[in-house]
Design a protein around this motif. Structure first.
Motif, PDB file in Angstrom:
ATOM      1  N   ILE A  97       3.983 -15.697 -41.757  1.00 15.58           N
ATOM      2  CA  ILE A  97       3.845 -16.875 -42.508  1.00 15.58           C
ATOM      3  C   ILE A  97       3.706 -16.659 -43.724  1.00 15.58           C
ATOM      4  O   ILE A  97       2.826 -15.862 -44.232  1.00 15.58           O
ATOM      5  N   LYS A  98       4.561 -17.463 -44.541  1.00 13.91           N
ATOM      6  CA  LYS A  98       4.247 -17.334 -45.897  1.00 13.91           C
ATOM      7  C   LYS A  98       3.459 -18.208 -46.732  1.00 13.91           C
ATOM      8  O   LYS A  98       2.493 -18.105 -47.220  1.00 13.91           O
ATOM      9  N   ASN A  99       3.758 -19.621 -46.429  1.00 14.38           N
ATOM     10  CA  ASN A  99       2.827 -20.539 -46.669  1.00 14.38           C
ATOM     11  C   ASN A  99       2.687 -21.790 -45.698  1.00 14.38           C
ATOM     12  O   ASN A  99       3.372 -22.743 -45.572  1.00 14.38           O
ATOM     13  N   GLY A 100       1.466 -21.365 -44.936  1.00 16.18           N
ATOM     14  CA  GLY A 100       1.228 -22.210 -43.749  1.00 16.18           C
ATOM     15  C   GLY A 100       0.206 -21.824 -43.003  1.00 16.18           C
ATOM     16  O   GLY A 100      -0.778 -21.413 -43.714  1.00 16.18           O
ATOM     17  N   ASP A 127       5.379 -23.005 -41.220  1.00 12.89           N
ATOM     18  CA  ASP A 127       5.543 -22.233 -42.368  1.00 12.89           C
ATOM     19  C   ASP A 127       6.491 -23.008 -43.267  1.00 12.89           C
ATOM     20  O   ASP A 127       7.473 -23.235 -42.795  1.00 12.89           O
ATOM     21  N   GLU A 128       5.935 -23.572 -44.364  1.00  9.13           N
ATOM     22  CA  GLU A 128       6.843 -24.391 -45.469  1.00  9.13           C
ATOM     23  C   GLU A 128       7.454 -25.581 -44.707  1.00  9.13           C
ATOM     24  O   GLU A 128       6.810 -26.129 -43.982  1.00  9.13           O
ATOM     25  N   ASN A 129       8.715 -25.651 -44.402  1.00  5.99           N
ATOM     26  CA  ASN A 129       9.266 -26.815 -43.849  1.00  5.99           C
ATOM     27  C   ASN A 129       9.546 -26.650 -42.243  1.00  5.99           C
ATOM     28  O   ASN A 129      10.201 -27.331 -41.708  1.00  5.99           O
ATOM     29  N   TYR A 167       1.980 -31.253 -44.156  1.00  9.49           N
ATOM     30  CA  TYR A 167       3.257 -30.450 -44.417  1.00  9.49           C
ATOM     31  C   TYR A 167       4.607 -31.240 -44.611  1.00  9.49           C
ATOM     32  O   TYR A 167       4.646 -32.183 -43.370  1.00  9.49           O
TER      33      TYR A 167
END
Ligand code: SF4
Length: 378
Positions: A97-100, A127-129, A167
């Protein structure tokens, strides 16, 4: 809070196909199986492992939890080996996961589509979208796939409901990991398509099901219905076959055999269910079915105390070789003992898999078609 919702996600395939089944089976006794208990236990073990891997619990807490779990009869090396497939998969997903966020055993509320609908997502990843739910299936009796899986779809609708405001999710992924069948399958859908399914397909059927209305519909989904033993609709559907317009000739032709073949699995299941139901009433409640009686099946003699038997035989003068038969442990037992890798390294060359018994199944079955050696050759 009720433990089980009337319209649970796990039974959604059934009540979506046959809405009145939810109320019909509501007052019938729940069927607790050892497989369900084992599945619940597997989820608990996996949760502890994942929490430890992602440092949600420390080493001591992990040891305490595992010590408690290891007392269960379900706690075996085989279970740990299989769960390892799911745990590694889940941890890899979490770490990527990068951003979530990642949530484990997350309660999900999909009551916006299904009255009182809630469930638990084994692993929810955002994770993001992208929102993904990974569901662990520990059983091996029935293969479960992500494609068009109504249970996991409802979980995703619940997750969207909870997290969409935080999100910017546009795509959802539904993944089912069934380690004992060596299967991981995924379906990816656009959020708008899933919501459309929720609004136009799920919602109206869920409302009917909640009120106990709608049309009964028999099919493959009946096998998990508590009303399946005595359901009239199911009986009618199966008995319809008998009324098929067969020709007035002594032998069935291929078309007629094919008609029967197409329904044979459901008919066999239905016949077994009727037999199980009648037998259970006769055994447990003394019910007498006119023209039938209970009899004892064949059984084999057995020793009641093997230790004493051995002592007596030694005293009688028999040698160890005359008393015991030595036999090799099974492949599964040895593989468990050595671990998969070591087993393959040491014994891989000595293992063959003989051809399985041939079975005639529907074209839609996922297994590859059998080719006879002649066909392979040509
Ligand atoms: S047995 Fe089948 S037809 Fe009958 S109520 Fe259950 S799901 Fe519906």
């Amino acid at each position: 809070m009720k433990k089980h919702a009337l319209l649970s996600a796990s039974s959604s395939k059934r009540w979506l196909m046959c809405p009145p089944s939810a109320r019909l089976e509501e007052n019938l006794p729940e069927e607790k199986t050892v497989y369900a208990e084992e599945g619940t236990f597997a989820h608990k073990v996996a949760e502890v492992f994942i929490n430890f891997h992602i440092q949600k619990i420390n080493k001591d807490e992990f040891a305490t939890e595992m010590n408690k779990l290891s007392k269960s009869p379900f706690y075996t090396q085989e279970l740990l080996d299989y769960l390892d497939i799911y745990i590694s998969f889940a941890v890899e997903k979490i770490n990527s996961i990068k951003n979530g966020i990642a949530l484990i055993e997350q309660r999900l509320d999909f009551s916006q589509y299904v009255p009182e609908g809630f469930g638990t997502g084994d692993l929810v990843l955002i994770d993001e979208n992208l929102l993904e739910i990974v569901d662990l299936k520990y059983g091996r009796g029935v293969a479960v796939e992500a494609q068009d899986n109504t249970q996991i779809r409802l979980y995703v609708l619940g997750a969207l409901n909870q997290f969409e405001c935080l999100y910017d999710i546009d795509t959802v992924k539904m993944t089912i990991c069934q380690p004992r069948l060596d299967s991981i399958t995924t379906e990816e859908v656009k959020v708008k398509d899933l919501k459309e399914w929720g609004e136009n397909f799920v919602k109206p059927r869920a409302e009917l099901a909640y009120k106990g209305e709608g049309e009964f519909c028999a099919g493959e989904h009946c096998r998990f219905c508590r009303a399946r033993f005595t359901c009239r609709k199911r009986a009618e559907e199966n008995l319809k076959l008998i009324k098929l317009d067969f020709k007035n000739e002594a032998l069935l032709d291929d078309t007629e055999v094919l008609k029967i073949l197409n329904r044979i699995d459901e008919i066999k299941r239905w016949a077994d269910d009727i037999y199980t139901y009648a037998l259970s009433l006769a055994v447990n409640e003394g019910k007498v079915w006119e023209g039938f009686k209970l009899v004892e099946g064949r059984s084999n003699r057995k020793f009641i105390d093997e230790k004493k038997v051995v002592e007596k035989l030694f005293r009688y003068g028999l040698s160890e070789g005359e008393i015991y038969t030595r036999s090799l442990n099974s492949i599964t037992a040895l593989e468990r003992k050595l671990g998969k890798e070591k087993f393959n390294e040491i014994l891989g060359d000595f293992v063959i898999k003989p051809q399985g018994k041939l079975t005639l199944v529907k074209e839609t079955d996922k297994r590859p078609e059998f080719n006879s050696p002649q066909e392979d050759f040509s």
